[in-house]
Design an enzyme around this catalytic site. Structure first.
Site, PDB file in Angstrom:
ATOM      1  N   ASP A   1      -8.481  -5.395  -5.603  1.00  0.00           N
ATOM      2  CA  ASP A   1      -7.988  -4.361  -4.692  1.00  0.00           C
ATOM      3  C   ASP A   1      -8.601  -3.025  -5.114  1.00  0.00           C
ATOM      4  OD1 ASP A   1      -6.547  -2.421  -3.294  1.00  0.00           O
ATOM      5  OD2 ASP A   1      -4.664  -3.540  -3.412  1.00  0.00           O
TER       6      ASP A   1
ATOM      7  N   HIS B   1      -7.414  -5.666  -0.871  1.00  0.00           N
ATOM      8  CA  HIS B   1      -6.236  -4.873  -0.514  1.00  0.00           C
ATOM      9  C   HIS B   1      -5.414  -5.458   0.637  1.00  0.00           C
ATOM     10  CE1 HIS B   1      -3.794  -1.274  -0.414  1.00  0.00           C
ATOM     11  NE2 HIS B   1      -4.062  -1.080   0.858  1.00  0.00           N
TER      12      HIS B   1
ATOM     13  N   SER C   1       0.840  -1.189   0.000  1.00  0.00           N
ATOM     14  CA  SER C   1       0.000   0.000   0.000  1.00  0.00           C
ATOM     15  C   SER C   1       0.886   1.254   0.000  1.00  0.00           C
ATOM     16  CB  SER C   1      -0.949  -0.048   1.206  1.00  0.00           C
ATOM     17  OG  SER C   1      -1.963   0.922   1.103  1.00  0.00           O
TER      18      SER C   1
END
Length: 319
Positions: free
Chosen positions: A266, A294, A112
């Protein structure tokens, strides 16, 4: 370890506060084998901090595992401090950690926003990066931010986005990021905390479909740091002078071995970002993990990431 499950819980063999400026001291912990293969874990957000489960991706007998809470969040102090707090300071914090421990080259493991920071570090210090294992690529460009905070994810989580949008008066809804940033830094603490609660819980809900809203009415510290630091970074366009900062500098890192896992579904960080990045790299393995979103901690995603880490052991041992 053939099934690629998480390793058992471990505690750090060393943890400390590292002064990195006249303002900030960052929390650092070292786990696993102090003489092992050095690998640094970069948390997301920005502002999320490190959790204990992050240690469990790594074989503690093989890896010297380094984790730290970035400026202003987690156990780093001062909490929520935004002075001298941007991605370039975090890059230099990583370098201070490397020098403090005495590591020549290390592996970066990040997901991320952590991937954003890891890639930026590699662009600045390519000679210090042995390899990278990345998940949920976030290029932090204008399209990424608009997708999440204005229009895009709104079409997949319409009810949740309506709560997020409707908190803001209609005449400010054409720029929700700006509107939330304004409220986060309001003198009205009640308004600030309500805005933070809506922001952070919208994010957590869309990040993990099984997320249930916390029962606490009071906004939690981790929610405050996540919202304030994210808004500080994104409203200021990452403090970059180039919206495509990473892609436009991919030439610098194109020969570093990079393994990427990205969930097909995601919604926080789009798979197109991982694809665009991989296209600019010479030594990249991209695995699009079907049917997952995610979070790196879901079973299918964690198995891919742990397999990457197990493969490194075999490569290093000449197998």
């Amino acid at each position: 370890m053939n099934n690629y499950d998480f390793y058992p819980p471990i505690e750090p063999f060393k943890s400390y506060m590292l002064p990195v400026s006249g303002v900030h001291n960052i929390y650092v912990e070292e786990c696993g084998n102090p003489n092992g293969e050095p690998i640094i874990f970069l948390h997301g957000g920005p502002g999320a901090g490190c959790g204990k489960k992050a240690r469990r991706f790594f074989d503690p007998k093989y890896y010297h595992i380094i984790l730290f809470d970035q400026r202003g969040c987690g156990r780093s102090i001062p909490f929520l401090e935004l002075k001298e707090n941007n991605i370039f300071y975090s890059v230099e914090d990583m370098e201070k950690i490397r020098l403090h421990i005495g590591i020549d080259k290390w592996t970066i493991f990040a997901g991320s926003y952590g991937s954003t920071l890891g890639l930026t570090y590699a662009i600045h210090y390519p000679e210090k990066v042995k390899r990278m294992v990345l998940q949920g690529i976030f290029l932090a460009n204008e399209d990424d931010v608009k997708w999440y905070f204005q229009k895009g994810i709104s079409e997949i989580y319409p009810a949740e986005f309506k709560i997020f949008k409707d908190f803001i008066p209609i005449d400010e809804q054409d720029n929700l990021l700006e509107a939330y940033h304004k409220r986060f830094f309001s003198d009205n603490i009640k308004v600030r905390n309500e805005a933070i609660k809506i922001w952070s819980r919208f994010e957590l809900r869309t990040m993990e479909s099984e997320f249930t809203w916390p029962s606490e009415e009071e906004v939690q510290d981790y929610e405050i740091s996540l919202a304030l630091i994210e808004a500080h970074y994104f409203y200021n366009k990452m403090f970059w002078n180039d919206s495509e900062y990473i892609l436009n500098r991919a030439e610098i890192i194109k020969d570093i071995p990079i393994q990427i896992a990205h969930g097909r579904f995601d919604l926080n960080t789009r798979v197109i970002s991982a694809y665009k990045l991989s296209e600019k790299l010479n030594n990249c393995e991209l695995v699009i993990v079907e049917g997952v979103g995610h979070s790196p901690f879901t079973e299918k995603m964690s198995k891919v990431l742990i397999k990457f880490l197990e493969d490194i052991k075999e490569i290093d041992n000449g197998k």
